[in-house]
Write an enzyme that holds these catalytic residues in place. Structure first.
Site, PDB file in Angstrom:
ATOM      1  N   SER A 147      19.649  16.460   8.415  1.00  0.00           N
ATOM      2  CA  SER A 147      19.638  16.340   6.954  1.00  0.00           C
ATOM      3  C   SER A 147      19.174  17.684   6.419  1.00  0.00           C
ATOM      4  O   SER A 147      18.592  18.479   7.160  1.00  0.00           O
ATOM      5  CB  SER A 147      18.624  15.265   6.547  1.00  0.00           C
ATOM      6  N   TYR A 159      10.175  10.823   7.506  1.00  0.00           N
ATOM      7  CA  TYR A 159      11.608  11.079   7.676  1.00  0.00           C
ATOM      8  C   TYR A 159      11.824  12.545   8.054  1.00  0.00           C
ATOM      9  O   TYR A 159      12.568  12.858   8.986  1.00  0.00           O
ATOM     10  CB  TYR A 159      12.312  10.736   6.356  1.00  0.00           C
ATOM     11  N   LYS A 163      13.840  14.404  11.270  1.00  0.00           N
ATOM     12  CA  LYS A 163      15.015  15.258  11.036  1.00  0.00           C
ATOM     13  C   LYS A 163      14.769  16.696  11.499  1.00  0.00           C
ATOM     14  O   LYS A 163      15.676  17.362  12.004  1.00  0.00           O
ATOM     15  CB  LYS A 163      15.421  15.195   9.563  1.00  0.00           C
TER      16      LYS A 163
HETATM   17  N1  LIG Z   1      23.276   9.731   2.500  1.00  0.00           N
HETATM   18  C1  LIG Z   1      22.670  10.878   2.426  1.00  0.00           C
HETATM   19  O1  LIG Z   1      22.536  11.437   1.339  1.00  0.00           O
HETATM   20  C2  LIG Z   1      22.148  11.535   3.687  1.00  0.00           C
HETATM   21  C3  LIG Z   1      21.667  12.837   3.577  1.00  0.00           C
HETATM   22  C4  LIG Z   1      21.196  13.479   4.717  1.00  0.00           C
HETATM   23  C5  LIG Z   1      21.232  12.848   5.937  1.00  0.00           C
HETATM   24  N2  LIG Z   1      21.704  11.567   6.021  1.00  0.00           N
HETATM   25  C6  LIG Z   1      21.741  10.958   7.360  1.00  0.00           C
HETATM   26  O2  LIG Z   1      23.055  10.477   7.597  1.00  0.00           O
HETATM   27  C7  LIG Z   1      23.019   9.483   8.623  1.00  0.00           C
HETATM   28  C8  LIG Z   1      23.863   8.305   8.201  1.00  0.00           C
HETATM   29  O3  LIG Z   1      23.276   7.649   7.080  1.00  0.00           O
HETATM   30  P1  LIG Z   1      24.132   7.191   5.817  1.00  0.00           P
HETATM   31  O4  LIG Z   1      23.645   7.959   4.675  1.00  0.00           O
HETATM   32  O5  LIG Z   1      25.555   7.166   6.148  1.00  0.00           O
HETATM   33  O6  LIG Z   1      23.528   5.691   5.621  1.00  0.00           O
HETATM   34  P2  LIG Z   1      24.206   4.263   5.743  1.00  0.00           P
HETATM   35  O7  LIG Z   1      23.051   3.317   5.580  1.00  0.00           O
HETATM   36  O8  LIG Z   1      25.354   4.110   4.812  1.00  0.00           O
HETATM   37  O9  LIG Z   1      24.751   4.217   7.236  1.00  0.00           O
HETATM   38  C9  LIG Z   1      23.892   4.177   8.346  1.00  0.00           C
HETATM   39  C10 LIG Z   1      24.504   3.315   9.440  1.00  0.00           C
HETATM   40  O10 LIG Z   1      23.631   3.351  10.570  1.00  0.00           O
HETATM   41  C11 LIG Z   1      23.482   2.031  11.061  1.00  0.00           C
HETATM   42  N3  LIG Z   1      22.212   1.878  11.775  1.00  0.00           N
HETATM   43  C12 LIG Z   1      20.957   1.826  11.262  1.00  0.00           C
HETATM   44  N4  LIG Z   1      20.066   1.580  12.228  1.00  0.00           N
HETATM   45  C13 LIG Z   1      20.759   1.480  13.398  1.00  0.00           C
HETATM   46  C14 LIG Z   1      20.387   1.227  14.746  1.00  0.00           C
HETATM   47  N5  LIG Z   1      19.106   0.991  15.092  1.00  0.00           N
HETATM   48  N6  LIG Z   1      21.356   1.210  15.678  1.00  0.00           N
HETATM   49  C15 LIG Z   1      22.655   1.414  15.340  1.00  0.00           C
HETATM   50  N7  LIG Z   1      23.068   1.633  14.076  1.00  0.00           N
HETATM   51  C16 LIG Z   1      22.128   1.679  13.111  1.00  0.00           C
HETATM   52  C17 LIG Z   1      23.533   1.142   9.815  1.00  0.00           C
HETATM   53  O11 LIG Z   1      23.833  -0.203  10.134  1.00  0.00           O
HETATM   54  C18 LIG Z   1      24.635   1.838   9.022  1.00  0.00           C
HETATM   55  O12 LIG Z   1      25.909   1.340   9.344  1.00  0.00           O
HETATM   56  C19 LIG Z   1      21.541   9.172   8.841  1.00  0.00           C
HETATM   57  O13 LIG Z   1      21.096   9.831  10.005  1.00  0.00           O
HETATM   58  C20 LIG Z   1      20.880   9.738   7.606  1.00  0.00           C
HETATM   59  O14 LIG Z   1      19.526  10.065   7.845  1.00  0.00           O
HETATM   60  C21 LIG Z   1      22.159  10.906   4.928  1.00  0.00           C
END
Ligand SMILES: NC(=O)c1ccc[n+]([C@@H]2O[C@H](COP(=O)([O-])OP(=O)(O)OC[C@H]3O[C@@H](n4cnc5c(N)ncnc54)[C@H](O)[C@@H]3O)[C@@H](O)[C@H]2O)c1
Length: 286
Positions: A147, A159, A163
């Site tokens: 992130s 968090y 990261k």
């Molecule tokens: N959305 C943002 O703005 C953003 C920014 C920076 C980083 N991220 C990172 O992106 C990645 C994806 O997140 P997202 O934003 O798509 O969120 P999201 O909640 O839409 O998707 C996350 C997915 O991970 C799955 N998940 C959660 N815990 C799990 C586990 N224990 N085992 C298997 N699957 C699991 C969830 O069921 C979901 O389908 C994460 O690592 C998050 O930290 C997101």
């Protein structure tokens, strides 16, 4: 890795958001994809949707914060596709909270999903990718989703700690794995339009009721409102997936989605530099 057509990828957190965008973009690039997620229902729905576009995808339910489940998912991938070239360690949750909200179950959850799954993913899939690479000279690539919060720490230190760990692992492994024909990239997204603010839905059963909830109420309200709004209007996850495809093809060390936090990185480096300036010219005592 310059030709992706026909390669095999394993993507965690593939039923929603960024993981789904990456799975879809890889499938569009001709990659066979094993999609893993803890949410079996959403996974089945998305696998069916992508399969209907003639993508060669399959799904495996796994809680990636448990090493044994990740191993079972790797076995299922090998059984279905016979080899694996691309590992996308993407699953993550918005947890960890701030000082005052911490408890051990919360740490177990956020470190397990955000950091240990990346360690275990590399431990389990690395040798499979190496074996494939040696046999067929096909090489491999690992992308782990950190992130911008893995480069700049602000209001969610729990968090941030996970990261930063993902960035450190990726930077540290890149030269080592290059020698084995495996590229390593770290994906540092800004605000992406996903369900991350609803991460509470993915708390594993064994931790249910014990985790200090990761929702917006754990963040200072001004930041929570800003972040919720920014994510709601955030970048399209499929666009992020397309950048990841480009990053794998070009072996980018860092995959960024936008420049919003670039000045924050500059400020952090300036603060670090100022720390060195404090002791410049002194001779350490040994
Ligand atoms: N959305 C943002 O703005 C953003 C920014 C920076 C980083 N991220 C990172 O992106 C990645 C994806 O997140 P997202 O934003 O798509 O969120 P999201 O909640 O839409 O998707 C996350 C997915 O991970 C799955 N998940 C959660 N815990 C799990 C586990 N224990 N085992 C298997 N699957 C699991 C969830 O069921 C979901 O389908 C994460 O690592 C998050 O930290 C997101």
């Amino acid at each position: 890795m310059n030709t992706l057509v026909g390669k095999v990828a394993f993507v965690t957190g593939a039923a929603s958001g960024i993981g789904l965008g990456i799975a879809e973009a890889l499938a569009q690039a001709g990659v066979k994809v094993m999609m893993a997620d803890i949410d079996g229902e959403a996974l089945a729905r998305e696998v069916a949707r992508l399969s209907a576009t003639n993508a060669d995808v399959a799904g495996v339910r796994a809680d990636v914060s448990l090493k044994a489940e990740l191993q079972r998912a790797a076995d299922a991938t090998m059984e279905r596709f016979g080899k694996v070239h691309i590992l996308i360690n993407n699953a993550g949750v918005g947890g960890g909270g701030d000082y005052g909200d911490w408890n051990d179950a919360g740490w177990e959850w956020v470190i397990g999903v955000n950091l240990m799954s990346v360690v275990w993913g590399i431990e389990i899939f690395g040798p499979l990718m190496e074996a494939g690479g040696k046999a067929g000279g096909e090489g491999g690539h690992i992308v782990s989703t950190a992130s911008m919060a893995g480069l700049v720490a602000a209001v969610a230190p729990g968090y941030n700690a996970t990261k930063y760990g993902v960035v450190a692992l990726s930077e540290g492994l890149r030269p080592k794995l290059a020698a084995k024909g495996i590229g390593v990239s770290v994906l540092c997204p800004g605000f992406i339009r996903t369900r991350i603010m609803e991460s509470a839905r993915a708390v594993p059963e064994r931790l249910a009721g014990k985790v200090a909830l990761p929702d917006a109420s754990a963040l200072p309200s001004e930041f929570a409102a800003m972040a919720a709004q920014a994510i709601q209007n955030g970048i399209d996850p499929l666009y992020v997936g397309e950048l990841v495809v480009e990053g794998i093809e070009g072996d980018w060390p860092y995959i960024f989605t936008d420049n919003q936090f670039e000045s924050g990185v500059d400020l952090r480096f300036a603060a670090i530099k100022a720390g060195f300036d404090k002791i410049r010219g002194r001779t350490p005592r040994y």
